[in-house]
Every structure is written in C-alpha cells, then in structure tokens.
Enzyme design. Structure first.
Site, mmCIF file in Angstrom:
data_model
loop_
_atom_site.group_PDB
_atom_site.id
_atom_site.type_symbol
_atom_site.label_atom_id
_atom_site.label_comp_id
_atom_site.label_asym_id
_atom_site.label_seq_id
_atom_site.Cartn_x
_atom_site.Cartn_y
_atom_site.Cartn_z
ATOM 1 C CE1 TYR A 5 -0.504 -5.078 5.833
ATOM 2 C CE2 TYR A 5 1.242 -6.423 4.998
ATOM 3 C CZ TYR A 5 -0.096 -5.775 4.899
ATOM 4 O OH TYR A 5 -0.922 -6.706 4.082
ATOM 5 C CG HIS A 44 -2.606 -2.759 -2.551
ATOM 6 N ND1 HIS A 44 -1.763 -3.737 -2.352
ATOM 7 C CD2 HIS A 44 -2.680 -2.938 -3.842
ATOM 8 C CE1 HIS A 44 -1.456 -4.568 -3.470
ATOM 9 N NE2 HIS A 44 -2.159 -4.161 -4.514
ATOM 10 C CG ASP A 101 -1.164 -5.406 -7.333
ATOM 11 O OD1 ASP A 101 -2.307 -4.812 -6.966
ATOM 12 O OD2 ASP A 101 -0.430 -5.721 -6.571
ATOM 13 C CE LYS A 119 -1.631 -1.169 4.358
ATOM 14 N NZ LYS A 119 -1.465 -1.514 2.974
#
Length: 190
Positions: free
Chosen positions: A131, A61, A169, A71
């Site tokens: 995250y 992603h 996905d 991130k």
C-alpha cells in the site's frame, strides 16, 4: 484504469487495464497523472508491504491529524478482504463500511481516503499486501477501532476462532466508545 464508485463517496475500487499475451501480463499499477484525474489529487510519500498467513486480521487502523493518511492498497500474492470504515462524525455514512476482495488474480486496488479506519483479513494461505500512503507514519498519531465491534457488523469471512491478531489489535475501543474521531466538516486535505 477503471474507477468503480462504492456506497461511500470517495472510497473507490480501481481496476487496472490488463494486457495479456503468451508471455504473461502487463499493467500500470500506478500513474500519478491518471490517479489525480480519475480519483483525487494526492501525493503519495511512502510505500509499505506486509506478508501474512491465513486468518491474520490487521486493523482497524487510522492516523489522526496532522498525520492522517489516505491509502491505496493492493494484493501482490494471495487474497484479502479489505475494509474501510467511515469514522467522520457528522458524515451521512458515519459507521458504515465498504468491503472488497483484493486478489492477485483480480489486480484490484482500493483507495481509502483520510477519515476512514482501515483493516484487512487474509483469506488465502499467504498474502503479500502493498500500500501507498500520502503521509508518513507517526506512532504518536495512531488510532484504532475494535475489529469485532458489533455495531460495525463486518463479516471478515474467517471463523472467529481462526482469527490471528496482534496484541495491540485485541484491545481497541468500539466506535461508540472511541475517544477521538474525525470531523466530517473538516477538510482533511489542507
């Protein structure tokens, strides 16, 4: 904290300084001052957490500008293989990836800059994954690549018949077929 450079500039592994004694351990999981000094200056605005079971694969992603995200990821419980793929057209490392195992035992963190696709596979029976992001999630800005793109050649360390994907996905394009990618010459941090 110790910063470990990887084969792709800007993508780094962070090992915190751990203090152990008879009571257990302590470490700073994040210090803005140290992060800015040792990695890069970013302002994180959102923390996320997910729980998954063995075989779950989330990714690959990214978010397109103006909502592109850096991130800083880590595992609280369990183990994952975490992957960052360079998707900046014109980059000397375009299409290459870095993979690192993050576990509750090694306390490692992984910094993925803007301009990269990100994903992870769950290697343990269960994982709690956290995250930080330096931009807010924007659904209209979502982008993704096929986790099994043969040109990326990512070994997710899970047999393909054991991989569990979201419906979304299962249907992302390969890198060579992606309609939108980052441009290496653009400054993504302006």
């Amino acid at each position: 904290m110790e910063v470990i450079q990887t084969a792709i500039e800007g993508v780094v592994i962070i090992e915190p300084r751990l203090f152990n004694d008879a009571r257990g351990y302590f470490f700073e999981s994040f210090s803005q001052r140290d992060f800015d000094r040792l990695v890069r200056t970013v302002h994180f605005v959102q923390d996320n957490e997910s729980k998954s079971s063995y075989g779950v694969l989330r990714g690959l992603h990214f978010q397109k500008p103006p909502y592109a995200q850096s991130k800083l990821v880590r595992v609280i419980k369990g183990a994952v293989l975490d992957v960052a793929v360079d998707i900046r057209k014109g980059s000397p490392t375009f299409g290459q990836h870095v993979a690192v195992e993050l576990t509750e035992e090694n306390h490692r963190q992984f910094f993925i800059p803007r301009g990269f696709a990100h994903g992870f596979s769950v290697l343990s029976p269960e994982v709690i994954f956290q995250y930080k992001c330096d931009n807010f999630y924007a659904p209209q800005s979502e982008g993704a690549l096929a986790w099994d793109d043969p040109d990326l050649d990512i070994n997710w360390r899970i047999p393909s018949d054991k991989i569990i994907l979201s419906e979304k996905d299962k249907h992302h394009p390969r890198l060579k077929d992606a309609e939108w990618l980052f441009d290496y010459s653009e400054n993504l941090y302006q």
